[in-house]
Scaffold this active site. Sequence first.
Site, mmCIF file in Angstrom:
data_model
loop_
_atom_site.group_PDB
_atom_site.id
_atom_site.type_symbol
_atom_site.label_atom_id
_atom_site.label_comp_id
_atom_site.label_asym_id
_atom_site.label_seq_id
_atom_site.Cartn_x
_atom_site.Cartn_y
_atom_site.Cartn_z
ATOM 1 N N ASP A 12 -1.673 48.283 46.469
ATOM 2 C CA ASP A 12 -2.505 49.488 46.657
ATOM 3 C C ASP A 12 -2.300 50.500 45.530
ATOM 4 O OD1 ASP A 12 0.064 50.123 47.472
ATOM 5 O OD2 ASP A 12 -0.595 51.438 49.091
ATOM 6 N N GLU A 50 -1.067 61.344 54.123
ATOM 7 C CA GLU A 50 -0.178 60.848 53.068
ATOM 8 C C GLU A 50 0.473 61.958 52.262
ATOM 9 O OE1 GLU A 50 -3.442 60.427 53.006
ATOM 10 O OE2 GLU A 50 -4.221 61.171 51.108
ATOM 11 N N TYR A 78 -5.679 59.866 56.996
ATOM 12 C CA TYR A 78 -5.367 59.405 55.634
ATOM 13 C C TYR A 78 -6.587 59.693 54.769
ATOM 14 C CZ TYR A 78 -1.274 56.652 57.124
ATOM 15 O OH TYR A 78 -0.058 56.262 57.606
ATOM 16 N N LYS A 109 -8.586 56.397 58.927
ATOM 17 C CA LYS A 109 -9.015 56.252 57.533
ATOM 18 C C LYS A 109 -9.903 57.426 57.120
ATOM 19 C CE LYS A 109 -7.999 53.137 55.347
ATOM 20 N NZ LYS A 109 -6.730 52.933 54.591
ATOM 21 N N HIS A 144 -6.286 59.873 50.709
ATOM 22 C CA HIS A 144 -6.121 59.272 49.373
ATOM 23 C C HIS A 144 -7.220 59.746 48.416
ATOM 24 C CE1 HIS A 144 -2.781 56.766 50.613
ATOM 25 N NE2 HIS A 144 -3.478 56.429 51.687
ATOM 26 N N ARG A 162 -7.300 50.238 63.995
ATOM 27 C CA ARG A 162 -6.372 51.235 64.521
ATOM 28 C C ARG A 162 -7.142 52.411 65.141
ATOM 29 N NH1 ARG A 162 -2.836 52.222 59.201
ATOM 30 N NH2 ARG A 162 -4.862 51.732 58.311
HETATM 31 N N1 LIG Z 1 -0.253 46.612 50.785
HETATM 32 C C1 LIG Z 1 -0.108 47.402 51.823
HETATM 33 O O1 LIG Z 1 -0.758 47.232 52.863
HETATM 34 C C2 LIG Z 1 0.877 48.514 51.780
HETATM 35 C C3 LIG Z 1 1.316 49.137 52.951
HETATM 36 C C4 LIG Z 1 2.274 50.165 52.850
HETATM 37 C C5 LIG Z 1 2.768 50.552 51.598
HETATM 38 N N2 LIG Z 1 2.295 49.916 50.481
HETATM 39 C C6 LIG Z 1 2.763 50.253 49.120
HETATM 40 O O2 LIG Z 1 4.015 49.654 48.873
HETATM 41 C C7 LIG Z 1 4.612 50.304 47.755
HETATM 42 C C8 LIG Z 1 6.061 50.616 48.063
HETATM 43 O O3 LIG Z 1 6.112 51.637 49.055
HETATM 44 P P1 LIG Z 1 7.493 52.174 49.649
HETATM 45 O O4 LIG Z 1 7.133 53.108 50.759
HETATM 46 O O5 LIG Z 1 8.424 51.064 49.891
HETATM 47 O O6 LIG Z 1 8.007 53.049 48.418
HETATM 48 P P2 LIG Z 1 9.457 53.716 48.252
HETATM 49 O O7 LIG Z 1 9.272 54.897 47.382
HETATM 50 O O8 LIG Z 1 10.117 53.901 49.563
HETATM 51 O O9 LIG Z 1 10.269 52.600 47.455
HETATM 52 C C9 LIG Z 1 9.967 52.209 46.154
HETATM 53 C C10 LIG Z 1 11.260 51.813 45.463
HETATM 54 O O10 LIG Z 1 10.918 51.206 44.210
HETATM 55 C C11 LIG Z 1 11.991 51.508 43.330
HETATM 56 N N3 LIG Z 1 11.568 51.223 41.945
HETATM 57 C C12 LIG Z 1 10.815 51.987 41.113
HETATM 58 N N4 LIG Z 1 10.678 51.347 39.930
HETATM 59 C C13 LIG Z 1 11.331 50.154 40.034
HETATM 60 C C14 LIG Z 1 11.547 49.054 39.169
HETATM 61 N N5 LIG Z 1 11.068 49.053 37.915
HETATM 62 N N6 LIG Z 1 12.270 48.007 39.622
HETATM 63 C C15 LIG Z 1 12.772 47.991 40.883
HETATM 64 N N7 LIG Z 1 12.606 49.023 41.743
HETATM 65 C C16 LIG Z 1 11.899 50.078 41.327
HETATM 66 C C17 LIG Z 1 12.284 52.975 43.612
HETATM 67 O O11 LIG Z 1 13.557 53.360 43.134
HETATM 68 C C18 LIG Z 1 12.172 53.014 45.139
HETATM 69 O O12 LIG Z 1 13.434 52.837 45.772
HETATM 70 C C19 LIG Z 1 3.742 51.547 47.512
HETATM 71 O O13 LIG Z 1 2.858 51.282 46.470
HETATM 72 C C20 LIG Z 1 2.995 51.703 48.816
HETATM 73 O O14 LIG Z 1 1.791 52.412 48.661
HETATM 74 C C21 LIG Z 1 1.364 48.932 50.562
#
Ligand SMILES: NC(=O)c1ccc[n+]([C@@H]2O[C@H](COP(=O)([O-])OP(=O)(O)OC[C@H]3O[C@@H](n4cnc5c(N)ncnc54)[C@H](O)[C@@H]3O)[C@@H](O)[C@H]2O)c1
Length: 373
Positions: free
Chosen positions: A275, A125, A101, A82, A103, A22
Amino acid sequence: MMADNRRMVIGVPKEIKEQENRVALLPSAAYQLIKRGHVVVVEQNAGVGAGYPDDEYRAAGAKLATGHAEVFEQADLIVKVKEPLSSEYPLLRQGQLLFTYLHLAANRTLTEALMQSGATCIAYESVEMNRRLPLLEPMSEIAGRMSVIMGGYFLAKHNQGKGVLLGGVPGVLPGKVVVIGGGTSGVNAARMAMGLGADVTILEVDLERMRFLDITMHTAHTLYSSEASLLELLPSVDLMIGAVLVPGARAPKLINREMLRMMKPGTVFVDIAIDQGGCAETSRPTTHQAPTFFEEGVMHYCVANMPGAYARTATQALTNVTYRFIETLADYGLQEALQKQPALAKGINIIDGKLTCAPVGEAHGIEVSPLPF
Ligand SMILES: NC(=O)c1ccc[n+]([C@@H]2O[C@H](COP(=O)([O-])OP(=O)(O)OC[C@H]3O[C@@H](n4cnc5c(N)ncnc54)[C@H](O)[C@@H]3O)[C@@H](O)[C@H]2O)c1
């Protein structure tokens, strides 16, 4: 327009982190900044990985720099994607602005190096607006949509999946997709899966969120998230997507080994929340080169930087949300920019050698100072 005739030099270094394609500024954004009287210095080949060759930056009026250090030397404001790597620490200097970003809670060495640099470090973030994190959302949107593409692909028999086509065909029931967490990434996963014609269930704990999902996700079912509901769904799920987040904490471990054994061999589990540690006890981070592994017959896809796979889309989505902050910082300088865009205040993690972000201080046991203005 600008507050006065302030002219800022904005530097765009090429990302040096492995697999990072990116770039922090599009040629069209460089053009806008230059039109406003600023100077944009872009490192050669900075945009190539995202499909933006040097010529496009040149045509926009940007200066091309041949060296990485040259960009840091010339810039008042460095925009990156990054966090700086160790070879970049000495390139930052007192009073320089860094917007990227970071972190920091996960990296003490970086935190200390940035404090020593004297630069003002604003983390994408932690920029916060109406209790939302607008510079994180686009990456969750991409990861959510991508989770279904990856899941559907790995469900193919030749990829060691169950051999289930998510959409089914006339006369054959569609595949079952369970999305744990109905936030940004969960909604985007559900939308993609619904678009394919899959049978989608979203597990949530936030009732208001479930009401919203119920109204907007017409064909998806919502279910209160608990161990009991998971136990009921596991034997028949084809693709499970982990999309939970408890802000500021590690992801809750909702799936253990025993629960995996209830799933049929070849079921695919995409753990987007990797993550933050992942939401299964068996999850561990993987890369785009080797994205999957098996535990108890269930294929785990746990790539920690999913959006990196679609660098062009991710660059466009990221710069859509960062540009207005970059423009305000350039036009007004930090102090006035904070008045124009109060969301930036929470983004400041380090200023003048001092840590100003409470969760980072808590994570590392470092004293936190208030913002100096
Ligand atoms: N792997 C990757 O490349 C990548 C990329 C972007 C985001 N992420 C990660 O994805 C994750 C989710 O991000 P997001 O932006 O969707 O978060 P978000 O806050 O928008 O949504 C998370 C949801 O999880 C719900 N939740 C909490 N505990 C729960 C449980 N026990 N059961 C069911 N639901 C529950 C919350 O109520 C919330 O609605 C984060 O850890 C983020 O860092 C990873």
